[in-house]
Design an enzyme around this catalytic site. Structure first.
Site, mmCIF file in Angstrom:
data_model
loop_
_atom_site.group_PDB
_atom_site.id
_atom_site.type_symbol
_atom_site.label_atom_id
_atom_site.label_comp_id
_atom_site.label_asym_id
_atom_site.label_seq_id
_atom_site.Cartn_x
_atom_site.Cartn_y
_atom_site.Cartn_z
ATOM 1 N N LYS A 52 0.847 -1.201 0.000
ATOM 2 C CA LYS A 52 0.000 0.000 0.000
ATOM 3 C C LYS A 52 0.878 1.245 0.000
ATOM 4 C CE LYS A 52 -3.928 -2.211 2.200
ATOM 5 N NZ LYS A 52 -4.549 -2.661 3.438
ATOM 6 N N GLN A 96 -5.200 -1.518 9.470
ATOM 7 C CA GLN A 96 -5.049 -2.834 8.835
ATOM 8 C C GLN A 96 -5.674 -3.923 9.717
ATOM 9 O OE1 GLN A 96 -3.663 -3.547 5.705
ATOM 10 N NE2 GLN A 96 -4.472 -5.584 6.129
ATOM 11 N N ASP A 119 -11.510 2.653 3.745
ATOM 12 C CA ASP A 119 -11.922 1.254 3.570
ATOM 13 C C ASP A 119 -13.418 1.132 3.313
ATOM 14 O OD1 ASP A 119 -10.002 -0.726 3.503
ATOM 15 O OD2 ASP A 119 -9.736 -0.784 5.681
#
Ligand code: NAD
Length: 281
Positions: A52, A96, A119
Site C-alpha cells: 500500500k 489494517q 476502507d
C-alpha cells in the site's frame, strides 16, 4: 475467453490517479495523504501495508505508516485515530485488519471519521452505499466492479449472483451491482442449491474462501466470472473458481493471482483521492 488482466487494469488506474494527484497538487498546493495503522507483526498484514505504501508513493500521495506492537492498548489506538481525524494533512485513515483479540474492531472502525474512512467500513459509509449516496466503497468490491464494467459497460437488467455475504466483499458488491440495475441474488453458506443459482447468472462474483468451489458446469456460456478468493493450497494460491473448467465456458474470467488482487490497492488510492477531493469542496 477474455482473461481479465487485473495487473494491467490496476497499472492503468494508478497512471490515471498519478495524473489526478499532479493536477490536485497544482490546484491546491498540497497532495492527498494516506495514513495506515499497522498493529502487530502478522506477515500478510506487513506485506499488504508495504505494498500500500509503495503504491501510494508511486502515484504521489503523502503516505505514512504508524506501527504498534501486538500489546498496544485499545485506548492508544483510539486516541491516535482521533488525532488523525483532526489532522488536515491526512485525507484517508486505514487500520489494517485483523486486529489483536483485545482490540474491538467495530469500535476502531467507528472511531474513524467517515469522511476519512478509505476502507468504506464505517456504518455511515455502508448506509450511504446502500442508499445510493456518495461514499467510500470497500476497495475489493470496487475493484471487481471496475473490472466488470471494462468487459460490459451496460449492466442494466443483467442477472448477477454474488457468492458470499461478508461485509468486506459480498454485501457491498451486491449494492454496486444493484446500483447498475442488475437483478442480484446474494448467496451464502446456507443457500440450498448454489449451482442452480450460479447457472442463472450473467455475472458471478465469488468471494467465499473455498478453493475452486465454482465449477465449470455451474457457469452459463458467456458469463462474466470474477474470482475474489485467495486460498493457500498444496498446489499454491488458487481462487474460489475452478479456473481450468470455468475458462472453457465463461466469456471473461479473472485469474488468481493477477485478477482482483492488484485492483484492491489501486482502489484504496482512488478512495484516498476522493476523500481529499470531497474535503476541498
Ligand atoms: P468471509 O469468510 O468473511 O465470508 C465468506 C462468505 O462465504 C460468507 O458470507 C459465507 O456465508 C460464504 N460461504 C461459506 N461457505 C459457502 C458455501 N459453501 N457456499 C456459498 N457461500 C459460502 O470471507 P471474505 O472476507 O469475504 O473473503 C472471501 C475470500 O476473498 C477469501 O478467500 C479471502 O482471502 C479473499 N479476499 C480477497 C481479497 C482480494 O483483494 N482479492 C480481499 C479480501 C478477501
Amino acid at each position: 475467453m477474455i482473461l481479465i488482466d487485473g495487473k494491467k487494469a490496476a497499472a492503468e488506474l494508478r497512471a490515471e490517479l498519478k495524473e489526478e494527484v499532479a493536477e490536485l497538487k497544482s490546484k491546491h498546493n498540497k497532495v492527498p495523504g494516506l495514513t495506515v495503522i499497522l498493529i502487530g507483526d502478522l506477515t500478510p498484514s506487513q506485506i499488504y501495508v508495504r505494498n500500500k505504501e509503495k503504491s501510494a508513493n508511486e502515484v504521489g500521495l503523502k503516505s505514512e505508516v504508524i506501527k504498534y506492537p501486538d500489546s498496544v492498548e485499545e485506548k492508544t489506538v483510539l486516541e491516535k485515530i482521533q488525532e488523525l481525524n483532526s489532522d488536515e494533512t491526512v485525507s484517508g485513515i486505514l487500520v489494517q485488519l485483523p486486529l489483536p483479540k483485545h482490540i474491538d474492531k467495530q469500535k476502531v472502525i467507528e472511531a474513524i471519521d467517515p469522511s476519512k474512512d478509505v476502507d468504506g467500513f464505517h456504518p455511515m459509509n455502508v448506509g450511504n452505499l446502500s442508499s445510493g449516496y456518495e461514499s467510500s466503497i470497500p476497495c475489493t468490491p470496487l475493484g471487481c466492479y471496475l473490472l466488470i464494467k471494462k468487459i460490459e459497460p451496460n449492466l442494466s437488467g443483467k442477472k448477477a449472483v454474488v457468492v458470499g455475504r461478508s461485509n468486506l466483499n459480498g454485501k457491498p458488491m451486491t449494492q454496486l451491482l444493484l446500483k447498475e440495475n442488475c437483478t442480484v441474488t446474494i448467496t451464502h453458506s446456507k443457500t440450498k442449491d448454489l449451482k442452480a443459482e450460479c447457472l442463472e447468472a450473467d455475472i458471478i462474483v465469488a468471494a467465499v474462501g473455498i478453493p475452486e468451489l465454482v465449477r465449470g458446469d455451474w457457469v452459463k456460456k458467456d458469463a462474466i466470472v470474477i474470482d475474489v478468493g485467495i486460498n493457500k493450497t498444496d498446489n499454491g494460491i488458487v481462487g474460489d473458481v475452478h479456473f481450468d473448467e470455468v475458462s472453457k465456458n465463461a466469456k471473461a474470467l479473472t485469474p488468481v493471482p493477477g485478477g482482483v488482487g492488484p485492483m484492491t490497492i489501486a482502489c484504496l488510492l482512488k478512495n484516498t483521492i476522493n476523500c481529499f477531493k470531497r474535503s476541498q469542496i
